[in-house]
Write a protein that holds these residues in place. Sequence first.
Motif, PDB file in Angstrom:
ATOM      1  N   TYR A   4       0.826  -1.205   0.000  1.00  0.00           N
ATOM      2  CA  TYR A   4       0.000   0.000   0.000  1.00  0.00           C
ATOM      3  C   TYR A   4       0.860   1.255   0.000  1.00  0.00           C
ATOM      4  O   TYR A   4       1.982   1.260   0.508  1.00  0.00           O
ATOM      5  N   ASP A   5       0.314   2.316  -0.560  1.00  0.00           N
ATOM      6  CA  ASP A   5       0.978   3.615  -0.605  1.00  0.00           C
ATOM      7  C   ASP A   5       0.453   4.463   0.553  1.00  0.00           C
ATOM      8  O   ASP A   5      -0.703   4.878   0.544  1.00  0.00           O
ATOM      9  N   TYR A   6       1.292   4.696   1.537  1.00  0.00           N
ATOM     10  CA  TYR A   6       0.890   5.464   2.723  1.00  0.00           C
ATOM     11  C   TYR A   6       1.351   6.916   2.670  1.00  0.00           C
ATOM     12  O   TYR A   6       1.379   7.603   3.695  1.00  0.00           O
ATOM     13  N   SER A   7       1.704   7.421   1.488  1.00  0.00           N
ATOM     14  CA  SER A   7       2.208   8.794   1.396  1.00  0.00           C
ATOM     15  C   SER A   7       1.174   9.819   1.859  1.00  0.00           C
ATOM     16  O   SER A   7       1.521  10.805   2.511  1.00  0.00           O
ATOM     17  N   LYS A   8      -0.096   9.591   1.563  1.00  0.00           N
ATOM     18  CA  LYS A   8      -1.148  10.524   1.994  1.00  0.00           C
ATOM     19  C   LYS A   8      -1.281  10.498   3.522  1.00  0.00           C
ATOM     20  O   LYS A   8      -1.426  11.536   4.162  1.00  0.00           O
ATOM     21  N   LEU A   9      -1.180   9.299   4.110  1.00  0.00           N
ATOM     22  CA  LEU A   9      -1.232   9.165   5.565  1.00  0.00           C
ATOM     23  C   LEU A   9      -0.026   9.851   6.202  1.00  0.00           C
ATOM     24  O   LEU A   9      -0.164  10.588   7.188  1.00  0.00           O
ATOM     25  N   LEU A  10       1.147   9.643   5.645  1.00  0.00           N
ATOM     26  CA  LEU A  10       2.363  10.279   6.179  1.00  0.00           C
ATOM     27  C   LEU A  10       2.280  11.801   6.084  1.00  0.00           C
ATOM     28  O   LEU A  10       2.705  12.509   6.999  1.00  0.00           O
ATOM     29  N   GLY A  11       1.709  12.304   5.001  1.00  0.00           N
ATOM     30  CA  GLY A  11       1.523  13.751   4.851  1.00  0.00           C
ATOM     31  C   GLY A  11       0.586  14.311   5.905  1.00  0.00           C
ATOM     32  O   GLY A  11       0.856  15.367   6.492  1.00  0.00           O
ATOM     33  N   LEU A  12      -0.501  13.607   6.181  1.00  0.00           N
ATOM     34  CA  LEU A  12      -1.450  14.041   7.204  1.00  0.00           C
ATOM     35  C   LEU A  12      -0.806  13.982   8.589  1.00  0.00           C
ATOM     36  O   LEU A  12      -1.030  14.877   9.420  1.00  0.00           O
ATOM     37  N   MET A  13      -0.006  12.962   8.834  1.00  0.00           N
ATOM     38  CA  MET A  13       0.706  12.868  10.109  1.00  0.00           C
ATOM     39  C   MET A  13       1.578  14.113  10.306  1.00  0.00           C
ATOM     40  O   MET A  13       1.566  14.726  11.378  1.00  0.00           O
ATOM     41  N   ARG A  14       2.317  14.492   9.262  1.00  0.00           N
ATOM     42  CA  ARG A  14       3.172  15.698   9.355  1.00  0.00           C
ATOM     43  C   ARG A  14       2.332  16.946   9.609  1.00  0.00           C
ATOM     44  O   ARG A  14       2.676  17.771  10.457  1.00  0.00           O
ATOM     45  N   GLU A  15       1.219  17.078   8.860  1.00  0.00           N
ATOM     46  CA  GLU A  15       0.335  18.246   9.030  1.00  0.00           C
ATOM     47  C   GLU A  15      -0.176  18.367  10.459  1.00  0.00           C
ATOM     48  O   GLU A  15      -0.299  19.473  10.984  1.00  0.00           O
ATOM     49  N   ARG A  16      -0.492  17.246  11.072  1.00  0.00           N
ATOM     50  CA  ARG A  16      -1.070  17.234  12.415  1.00  0.00           C
ATOM     51  C   ARG A  16      -0.007  17.149  13.514  1.00  0.00           C
ATOM     52  O   ARG A  16      -0.336  17.041  14.692  1.00  0.00           O
ATOM     53  N   GLY A  17       1.279  17.161  13.133  1.00  0.00           N
ATOM     54  CA  GLY A  17       2.367  17.177  14.116  1.00  0.00           C
ATOM     55  C   GLY A  17       2.669  15.830  14.753  1.00  0.00           C
ATOM     56  O   GLY A  17       3.161  15.782  15.882  1.00  0.00           O
ATOM     57  N   PHE A  18       2.386  14.749  14.041  1.00  0.00           N
ATOM     58  CA  PHE A  18       2.658  13.410  14.567  1.00  0.00           C
ATOM     59  C   PHE A  18       3.882  12.794  13.909  1.00  0.00           C
ATOM     60  O   PHE A  18       3.969  12.734  12.686  1.00  0.00           O
ATOM     61  N   SER A  53      -7.285   6.821  12.683  1.00  0.00           N
ATOM     62  CA  SER A  53      -8.274   7.710  12.064  1.00  0.00           C
ATOM     63  C   SER A  53      -8.819   8.702  13.086  1.00  0.00           C
ATOM     64  O   SER A  53      -8.972   9.886  12.784  1.00  0.00           O
ATOM     65  N   GLY A  54      -9.086   8.223  14.297  1.00  0.00           N
ATOM     66  CA  GLY A  54      -9.558   9.101  15.357  1.00  0.00           C
ATOM     67  C   GLY A  54      -8.519  10.139  15.754  1.00  0.00           C
ATOM     68  O   GLY A  54      -8.826  11.320  15.896  1.00  0.00           O
ATOM     69  N   ALA A  55      -7.280   9.697  15.898  1.00  0.00           N
ATOM     70  CA  ALA A  55      -6.199  10.597  16.323  1.00  0.00           C
ATOM     71  C   ALA A  55      -5.911  11.673  15.277  1.00  0.00           C
ATOM     72  O   ALA A  55      -5.593  12.816  15.614  1.00  0.00           O
ATOM     73  N   LEU A  56      -6.029  11.306  13.995  1.00  0.00           N
ATOM     74  CA  LEU A  56      -5.702  12.246  12.921  1.00  0.00           C
ATOM     75  C   LEU A  56      -6.925  12.951  12.342  1.00  0.00           C
ATOM     76  O   LEU A  56      -6.791  13.804  11.477  1.00  0.00           O
ATOM     77  N   GLY A  57      -8.122  12.577  12.805  1.00  0.00           N
ATOM     78  CA  GLY A  57      -9.342  13.207  12.317  1.00  0.00           C
ATOM     79  C   GLY A  57      -9.729  12.789  10.909  1.00  0.00           C
ATOM     80  O   GLY A  57     -10.251  13.596  10.137  1.00  0.00           O
ATOM     81  N   ILE A  58      -9.458  11.539  10.567  1.00  0.00           N
ATOM     82  CA  ILE A  58      -9.830  11.027   9.244  1.00  0.00           C
ATOM     83  C   ILE A  58     -11.291  10.556   9.304  1.00  0.00           C
ATOM     84  O   ILE A  58     -11.612   9.663  10.084  1.00  0.00           O
ATOM     85  N   PRO A  59     -12.169  11.148   8.483  1.00  0.00           N
ATOM     86  CA  PRO A  59     -13.570  10.707   8.484  1.00  0.00           C
ATOM     87  C   PRO A  59     -13.690   9.265   7.977  1.00  0.00           C
ATOM     88  O   PRO A  59     -12.889   8.829   7.141  1.00  0.00           O
ATOM     89  N   VAL A  60     -14.689   8.556   8.461  1.00  0.00           N
ATOM     90  CA  VAL A  60     -14.893   7.150   8.081  1.00  0.00           C
ATOM     91  C   VAL A  60     -14.901   6.980   6.560  1.00  0.00           C
ATOM     92  O   VAL A  60     -14.295   6.060   6.030  1.00  0.00           O
ATOM     93  N   GLY A  61     -15.536   7.872   5.858  1.00  0.00           N
ATOM     94  CA  GLY A  61     -15.641   7.781   4.405  1.00  0.00           C
ATOM     95  C   GLY A  61     -14.331   7.989   3.663  1.00  0.00           C
ATOM     96  O   GLY A  61     -14.249   7.734   2.460  1.00  0.00           O
ATOM     97  N   LYS A  62     -13.314   8.465   4.358  1.00  0.00           N
ATOM     98  CA  LYS A  62     -12.015   8.731   3.727  1.00  0.00           C
ATOM     99  C   LYS A  62     -10.937   7.723   4.124  1.00  0.00           C
ATOM    100  O   LYS A  62      -9.805   7.817   3.669  1.00  0.00           O
ATOM    101  N   ILE A  63     -11.259   6.768   4.988  1.00  0.00           N
ATOM    102  CA  ILE A  63     -10.266   5.800   5.470  1.00  0.00           C
ATOM    103  C   ILE A  63      -9.585   5.082   4.310  1.00  0.00           C
ATOM    104  O   ILE A  63      -8.371   4.911   4.308  1.00  0.00           O
ATOM    105  N   GLU A  64     -10.369   4.702   3.315  1.00  0.00           N
ATOM    106  CA  GLU A  64      -9.804   3.986   2.166  1.00  0.00           C
ATOM    107  C   GLU A  64      -8.711   4.801   1.478  1.00  0.00           C
ATOM    108  O   GLU A  64      -7.694   4.261   1.045  1.00  0.00           O
ATOM    109  N   ASP A  65      -8.891   6.118   1.393  1.00  0.00           N
ATOM    110  CA  ASP A  65      -7.911   6.988   0.736  1.00  0.00           C
ATOM    111  C   ASP A  65      -6.560   6.967   1.447  1.00  0.00           C
ATOM    112  O   ASP A  65      -5.519   7.139   0.803  1.00  0.00           O
TER     113      ASP A  65
END
Length: 72
Positions: A4-18, A53-65
Amino acid sequence: MQSYDYSKLLGLMRERGFTQEKLAKTIGISECSMNFSLNNKRNFRQDEISKISGALGIPVGKIEDYFFNHNL
């Protein structure tokens, strides 16, 4: 195991300071497990995806992304 490509997740982690370490501690897993998951050496468990998802504020409908984008 699928890759899987986790680049979007890693970007969100950086945005949220994780960092990987901080997010691992937040959801109650080892930093090693987090690193292995992000590098496709182990799969995220369902409960881990839910907690992240809870920690980063990812809505249920966006988890797949964030968790199920395949590497080509």
